[in-house]
Design a protein around this motif. Structure first.
Motif, PDB file in Angstrom:
ATOM      1  N   ALA A 310      35.058  10.466 -16.056  1.00 41.61           N
ATOM      2  CA  ALA A 310      35.181  11.556 -17.033  1.00 41.61           C
ATOM      3  C   ALA A 310      34.570  11.154 -18.375  1.00 41.61           C
ATOM      4  N   ARG A 311      34.501   9.859 -18.609  1.00 42.73           N
ATOM      5  CA  ARG A 311      33.900   9.385 -19.862  1.00 42.73           C
ATOM      6  C   ARG A 311      32.377   9.433 -19.825  1.00 42.73           C
ATOM      7  N   GLU A 312      31.821   9.540 -18.601  1.00 45.31           N
ATOM      8  CA  GLU A 312      30.357   9.576 -18.454  1.00 45.31           C
ATOM      9  C   GLU A 312      29.850  11.005 -18.616  1.00 45.31           C
ATOM     10  N   GLU A 313      28.935  11.179 -19.546  1.00 42.91           N
ATOM     11  CA  GLU A 313      28.330  12.499 -19.779  1.00 42.91           C
ATOM     12  C   GLU A 313      27.655  12.989 -18.492  1.00 42.91           C
ATOM     13  N   GLY A 314      28.008  14.216 -18.051  1.00 40.89           N
ATOM     14  CA  GLY A 314      27.271  14.819 -16.940  1.00 40.89           C
ATOM     15  C   GLY A 314      27.706  14.411 -15.542  1.00 40.89           C
ATOM     16  N   TYR A 315      28.673  13.490 -15.426  1.00 40.82           N
ATOM     17  CA  TYR A 315      29.103  13.116 -14.062  1.00 40.82           C
ATOM     18  C   TYR A 315      29.826  14.289 -13.410  1.00 40.82           C
ATOM     19  N   PHE A 316      30.759  14.897 -14.163  1.00 40.22           N
ATOM     20  CA  PHE A 316      31.506  16.062 -13.662  1.00 40.22           C
ATOM     21  C   PHE A 316      31.068  17.314 -14.422  1.00 40.22           C
ATOM     22  N   PRO A 317      31.192  18.504 -13.792  1.00 37.07           N
ATOM     23  CA  PRO A 317      30.998  19.745 -14.557  1.00 37.07           C
ATOM     24  C   PRO A 317      32.054  19.808 -15.681  1.00 37.07           C
ATOM     25  N   GLU A 318      31.745  20.523 -16.741  1.00 38.58           N
ATOM     26  CA  GLU A 318      32.662  20.562 -17.900  1.00 38.58           C
ATOM     27  C   GLU A 318      34.046  21.130 -17.560  1.00 38.58           C
ATOM     28  N   ILE A 319      34.123  21.994 -16.542  1.00 41.46           N
ATOM     29  CA  ILE A 319      35.432  22.568 -16.182  1.00 41.46           C
ATOM     30  C   ILE A 319      36.316  21.509 -15.502  1.00 41.46           C
ATOM     31  N   VAL A 320      35.693  20.499 -14.931  1.00 43.45           N
ATOM     32  CA  VAL A 320      36.427  19.451 -14.203  1.00 43.45           C
ATOM     33  C   VAL A 320      36.806  18.288 -15.128  1.00 43.45           C
ATOM     34  N   ARG A 321      35.952  18.023 -16.113  1.00 45.97           N
ATOM     35  CA  ARG A 321      36.051  16.800 -16.909  1.00 45.97           C
ATOM     36  C   ARG A 321      37.422  16.579 -17.575  1.00 45.97           C
ATOM     37  N   PRO A 322      37.992  17.588 -18.280  1.00 39.84           N
ATOM     38  CA  PRO A 322      39.295  17.343 -18.916  1.00 39.84           C
ATOM     39  C   PRO A 322      40.411  17.061 -17.906  1.00 39.84           C
ATOM     40  N   LYS A 323      40.321  17.684 -16.730  1.00 42.45           N
ATOM     41  CA  LYS A 323      41.351  17.425 -15.698  1.00 42.45           C
ATOM     42  C   LYS A 323      41.237  15.979 -15.219  1.00 42.45           C
ATOM     43  N   ALA A 324      39.996  15.530 -15.006  1.00 43.37           N
ATOM     44  CA  ALA A 324      39.775  14.163 -14.517  1.00 43.37           C
ATOM     45  C   ALA A 324      40.309  13.150 -15.530  1.00 43.37           C
ATOM     46  N   ALA A 325      40.077  13.430 -16.815  1.00 38.17           N
ATOM     47  CA  ALA A 325      40.519  12.504 -17.865  1.00 38.17           C
ATOM     48  C   ALA A 325      42.045  12.450 -17.936  1.00 38.17           C
ATOM     49  N   ALA A 326      42.691  13.628 -17.861  1.00 38.50           N
ATOM     50  CA  ALA A 326      44.147  13.683 -18.070  1.00 38.50           C
ATOM     51  C   ALA A 326      44.935  13.266 -16.828  1.00 38.50           C
ATOM     52  N   ILE A 327      44.597  13.846 -15.684  1.00 36.60           N
ATOM     53  CA  ILE A 327      45.366  13.585 -14.466  1.00 36.60           C
ATOM     54  C   ILE A 327      45.086  12.170 -13.963  1.00 36.60           C
ATOM     55  N   GLY A 328      43.793  11.811 -13.967  1.00 32.73           N
ATOM     56  CA  GLY A 328      43.395  10.514 -13.424  1.00 32.73           C
ATOM     57  C   GLY A 328      44.134   9.361 -14.064  1.00 32.73           C
ATOM     58  N   ALA A 329      44.221   9.406 -15.375  1.00 27.72           N
ATOM     59  CA  ALA A 329      44.809   8.284 -16.097  1.00 27.72           C
ATOM     60  C   ALA A 329      46.303   8.131 -15.821  1.00 27.72           C
ATOM     61  N   LYS A 330      46.943   9.177 -15.310  1.00 31.35           N
ATOM     62  CA  LYS A 330      48.400   9.186 -15.215  1.00 31.35           C
ATOM     63  C   LYS A 330      48.938   8.663 -13.876  1.00 31.35           C
ATOM     64  N   ILE A 331      48.107   8.678 -12.830  1.00 33.91           N
ATOM     65  CA  ILE A 331      48.630   8.418 -11.480  1.00 33.91           C
ATOM     66  C   ILE A 331      49.258   7.022 -11.332  1.00 33.91           C
ATOM     67  N   GLN A 332      48.607   6.005 -11.903  1.00 34.86           N
ATOM     68  CA  GLN A 332      49.141   4.643 -11.737  1.00 34.86           C
ATOM     69  C   GLN A 332      50.513   4.499 -12.410  1.00 34.86           C
ATOM     70  N   GLU A 333      50.651   5.170 -13.547  1.00 38.35           N
ATOM     71  CA  GLU A 333      51.929   5.174 -14.279  1.00 38.35           C
ATOM     72  C   GLU A 333      53.016   5.836 -13.413  1.00 38.35           C
ATOM     73  N   THR A 334      52.660   6.964 -12.772  1.00 37.65           N
ATOM     74  CA  THR A 334      53.617   7.669 -11.920  1.00 37.65           C
ATOM     75  C   THR A 334      54.006   6.803 -10.719  1.00 37.65           C
ATOM     76  N   ALA A 335      53.015   6.110 -10.138  1.00 35.62           N
ATOM     77  CA  ALA A 335      53.304   5.230  -9.001  1.00 35.62           C
ATOM     78  C   ALA A 335      54.313   4.158  -9.418  1.00 35.62           C
ATOM     79  N   ALA A 336      54.144   3.627 -10.626  1.00 33.44           N
ATOM     80  CA  ALA A 336      55.057   2.590 -11.129  1.00 33.44           C
ATOM     81  C   ALA A 336      56.476   3.148 -11.254  1.00 33.44           C
ATOM     82  N   ARG A 337      56.608   4.366 -11.812  1.00 38.48           N
ATOM     83  CA  ARG A 337      57.939   4.991 -11.976  1.00 38.48           C
ATOM     84  C   ARG A 337      58.560   5.286 -10.624  1.00 38.48           C
ATOM     85  N   ALA A 338      57.749   5.809  -9.706  1.00 42.50           N
ATOM     86  CA  ALA A 338      58.261   6.172  -8.381  1.00 42.50           C
ATOM     87  C   ALA A 338      58.755   4.927  -7.641  1.00 42.50           C
TER      88      ALA A 338
END
Ligand code: ZN
Length: 437
Positions: A310-338
């Motif tokens: 998501a940090r790379e310009e043009g890798y994802f379409p703009e509609i996808v990019r904010p989701k990739a940045a927000a959701i992606g970063a959270k999964i490892q934290e959730t796995a730790a809590r679970a």
């Protein structure tokens, strides 16, 4: 009159006639150590006798004690043996790249199929003797080709087409322009898109007709779909219940992709077997999953991969990019809590998002999230078999399938050893041997 075959052609014919991987009837594996997936302990030297694709005996100590006349001896005495791994969440028919979205318009199914052949081999060579492919029309066909020995790859438990709702994650017409949408018309249960409990039944039955082994639903939005929300619930609870009940008639289990809390809660209540990704899993949902015995397959690898891209310009379409940045970063934290909350965790990467063959890196991420290495290995062996509902894999024991791998080091001492796979046997056939490195 037959002309003698030129030497070069004869050599070529002999080469082509040689089987891709050698299968012997009986072999003895001399392991330096052996991971017991039941107790989670690394045991000392063991000799494993394999006959006709199954484990016949497992003997502690020197190989002489397991001597079998005429058997092939395989020297793994400096390596750590363990059951072949299972990745419960892959997509062998694709691999993300900046071209993925435009390729949807240019590639034919056969292009995806050829790519999948390469992805399957990489996955097997990385130590994964089984995978659950959670979405993609290539997988049931690839499964058959692998089982027939035509292609090298893991044993596949295939969902076939994922089941979605209109505009949902896995609606195959998302992102089309108005003219194409009009020409194609709204997709229905045959294409894996449902909008009622009746549709839900039909969609499951269609997957049965197409030869699926497991059912996948997209209970909430997703990161990579061409749509705004990654979290919104996309099925009513009735619709999920209808999927689960129909699936049960066919002996199918249901895997639910879910990022948002409400969609996850509905899926768990309706009785799915596993929650995939689980990004915004609340303490309430964790408690519910513990009570119901619902498995969590975190796919940390995919989260980290999309957050980075998501940090790379043009890798994802703009509609996808904010989701990739927000959701992606959270999964490892959730796995730790679970993990801390005692939710049962099984192994999956969502490869096809990240590059196929890098699957074992998930173990390293699981350990970073606080799981002991032994439990991470159990998640990909004995627990993965439980999630699949199969009893003859996930352990090295008499009667089990001879799916055995060996690593250059002990992953309980240093988890990075999971990236050093030296030997791979599936159903008694050697696909990777230490000499061939
Ligand atoms: Zn996936």
């Amino acid at each position: 009159m037959r002309r003698p075959m030129p030497a070069i052609l004869a050599a070529l014919a002999a080469l082509l006639a040689a089987p891709a991987a050698h299968a012997v009837e009986t072999s003895v594996l001399e392991c330096g150590s052996l991971f017991d997936s039941r107790s989670g302990r690394m045991l000392g030297p063991h000799a494993i006798v394999v006959r006709d694709g199954r484990v016949e005996s497992v003997t502690a100590g020197t190989p002489a004690e397991a001597a079998v006349p005429g058997a092939e001896r395989i020297d793994l005495s400096t390596l750590a043996c363990m059951p072949g791994w299972t990745d419960l969440h892959v997509h062998l028919g694709s691999q993300s790249s900046p071209q993925s979205y435009s390729e949807g318009f240019r590639l034919d199914p056969v292009d995806h199929a050829f790519r999948a052949v390469g992805y399957a081999e990489k996955t097997l060579m990385a130590g994964f003797t089984s995978v659950r492919d959670l979405g993609g029309e290539v997988a049931p066909h690839l499964r058959d080709a692998i089982n027939q020995g035509l292609v090298k790859g893991p044993r596949i438990f295939a969902a076939g087409k994922s089941i979605a709702t209109t505009g949902g994650h896995a609606d195959p017409t998302n992102g089309l322009n108005a003219m194409l949408s009009h020409l194609i018309g709204p997709p229905g249960p045959t294409e894996g898109v449902i909008n009622s409990v009746e549709d839900a039944r039909q969609a499951v039955r269609q997957r049965y007709k197409e030869g699926s082994d497991v059912i996948k639903i997209t209970a909430t939005g997703g990161v990579l779909s061409y749509a705004r929300s990654g979290d919104a619930p996309q099925f009513t609870e009735d619709e999920i219940r209808s999927v689960v009940e129909t699936a049960r008639d066919y002996g199918y289990r249901v895997a639910a992709h879910a990022h948002g809390e409400e969609g996850m809660r509905r899926a768990v209540e309706a009785g799915v077997t596993s929650i995939e990704h689980g990004t915004h899993m609340s303490d309430d949902v964790m408690r519910l999953m513990r009570e119901r015995g619902t498995w969590y397959v975190p796919t940390i690898h995919a989260g980290r991969f999309v957050a980075e891209k998501a940090r790379e310009e043009g890798y994802f379409p703009e509609i996808v990019r904010p989701k990739a940045a927000a959701i992606g970063a959270k999964i490892q934290e959730t796995a730790a809590r679970a993990y801390r909350a005692g939710v049962p965790i099984a192994f999956g990467t969502d490869m096809g998002v990240g590059p196929h063959g890098d699957n074992a890196r998930e173990f390293i991420y699981m350990v970073e999230a606080g799981m002991p290495a032994a439990e991470a290995l159990q998640a990909a062996t004995i627990h993965a078999a439980t999630v699949l509902g199969v009893e003859d894999q996930g352990r090295v024991a008499p009667g089990m399938r001879a799916d055995i791998i060996a690593l250059g080091g002990d992953p309980l001492e240093d988890i990075n050893a999971v990236m050093d796979v030296r030997f791979v046997m599936k159903d008694g056939t050697v696909f990777r041997s230490p000499e061939a490195r």
